[in-house]
Enzyme design. Sequence first.
Site, PDB file in Angstrom:
ATOM      1  CB  THR A  12      33.908  17.720  63.578  1.00 28.61           C
ATOM      2  OG1 THR A  12      34.483  17.966  62.296  1.00 28.61           O
ATOM      3  CG2 THR A  12      33.983  18.974  64.433  1.00 28.61           C
ATOM      4  N   GLY A  13      33.609  14.486  63.406  1.00 30.32           N
ATOM      5  CA  GLY A  13      33.643  13.247  62.630  1.00 30.32           C
ATOM      6  C   GLY A  13      34.790  12.371  63.090  1.00 30.32           C
ATOM      7  N   GLY A  14      35.000  12.336  64.401  1.00 26.66           N
ATOM      8  CA  GLY A  14      36.143  11.602  64.955  1.00 26.66           C
ATOM      9  C   GLY A  14      35.806  10.182  65.364  1.00 26.66           C
ATOM     10  CB  SER A  16      33.712   7.012  61.315  1.00 21.90           C
ATOM     11  OG  SER A  16      33.711   6.282  60.121  1.00 21.90           O
ATOM     12  N   GLY A  17      36.688   6.442  60.327  1.00 20.84           N
ATOM     13  CA  GLY A  17      37.563   6.752  59.206  1.00 20.84           C
ATOM     14  C   GLY A  17      38.757   7.624  59.524  1.00 20.84           C
ATOM     15  CB  ILE A  18      40.050  10.584  57.675  1.00 24.33           C
ATOM     16  CG1 ILE A  18      40.239   9.863  56.331  1.00 24.33           C
ATOM     17  CG2 ILE A  18      41.119  11.664  57.875  1.00 24.33           C
ATOM     18  CD1 ILE A  18      39.880  10.703  55.108  1.00 24.33           C
ATOM     19  N   GLY A  19      38.932  10.707  60.652  1.00 19.85           N
ATOM     20  CA  GLY A  19      38.873  11.413  61.937  1.00 19.85           C
ATOM     21  C   GLY A  19      39.293  10.518  63.082  1.00 19.85           C
ATOM     22  CB  SER A 137      37.511  15.964  48.793  1.00 20.57           C
ATOM     23  OG  SER A 137      37.488  14.990  47.771  1.00 20.57           O
ATOM     24  CE1 TYR A 150      32.554  15.040  49.906  1.00 17.57           C
ATOM     25  CE2 TYR A 150      34.019  14.744  48.020  1.00 17.57           C
ATOM     26  CZ  TYR A 150      33.792  14.682  49.382  1.00 17.57           C
ATOM     27  OH  TYR A 150      34.791  14.273  50.233  1.00 17.57           O
TER      28      TYR A 150
END
Length: 248
Positions: A12-14, A16-19, A137, A150
């Site tokens: 998920t969230g793949g 962008s960025g880390i994903g 995090s 957060y």
Amino acid sequence: MNSMKGKVAVITGGNSGIGKATAIRFAKEGAEVVITGRRQSVLDDAVHEIGYGASSVVGDVADIGFHRRLANELSERFGKIDVYMANAGIINLAPSAEVSEEEYDAHFSVNARGVFFGVQSVGPLIRDGGSIIVTSSLAATKVLPSHTLYAGTKAAMAAFARNWAIEFRERRIRVNILSPGPVETEILGKLGISEADRPGLEQHMANLIPAGRLGRPEELAEAALFLTSAGTFVNGIELHVDGGMSLI
Ligand SMILES: NC(=O)c1ccc[n+]([C@@H]2O[C@H](COP(=O)([O-])OP(=O)(O)OC[C@H]3O[C@@H](n4cnc5c(N)ncnc54)[C@H](OP(=O)(O)O)[C@@H]3O)[C@@H](O)[C@H]2O)c1
């Protein structure tokens, strides 16, 4: 380069960025990767970049219906999957006094509920011996200015993951937490900090990191690959990938 050959990984969230970096890394190891995110055009670009038969499913992780739909699609296409990485997340820095009800609900809906119902929905499809990675995090364990809301959402990841490691034990599914420090991704542009103030903030963060710089998404991807591939006896841990920032 074949440690994930024949495996199906869902991130998920793949887009962008880390994903996305993790999707690229897994695909290079032979995995068939399915990424999710809300932005269809960004998903399409990411699928193209990842290559190796990658595909996407668009949807909002805050919507429980999305997880049910994703699980149905995965079940129809693959039957079983091997790796699920609950990685999508949001952050908007603010002191607690300035957090609205809407911001509170948005953070918990995406960062905590989105992870919980993702694992609830997709968990039954994970093959015995598979693995789950939850992206948390450094903020979950280290006090950082204006991170309270957060941090609260990310602190839930440790509790979820440790409990899941036991809930999934009969199926030998390992559940681990990937805990990044500051990493150069799009999220740094979504902190609620003005563009003008951003270089100063990034320099300030770099100064706090013993490594002397922010992390790169590819470095987090390497750690994710370890958790799911080589780390076959690693279960229930929180892997800090933060250049040593948690030490100071
Ligand atoms: N970068 C850092 O410094 C850092 C540090 C510690 C932890 N993390 C954690 O690492 C994870 C990945 O962040 P990143 O740095 O790679 O940031 P990013 O580049 O902004 O990626 C965030 C991803 O989450 C997706 N997303 C956000 N809200 C969503 C929603 N409601 N439904 C579905 N997808 C959603 C975004 O896609 P769409 O916008 O298309 O929905 C995007 O793919 C997050 O959980 C973040 O909290 C990052």
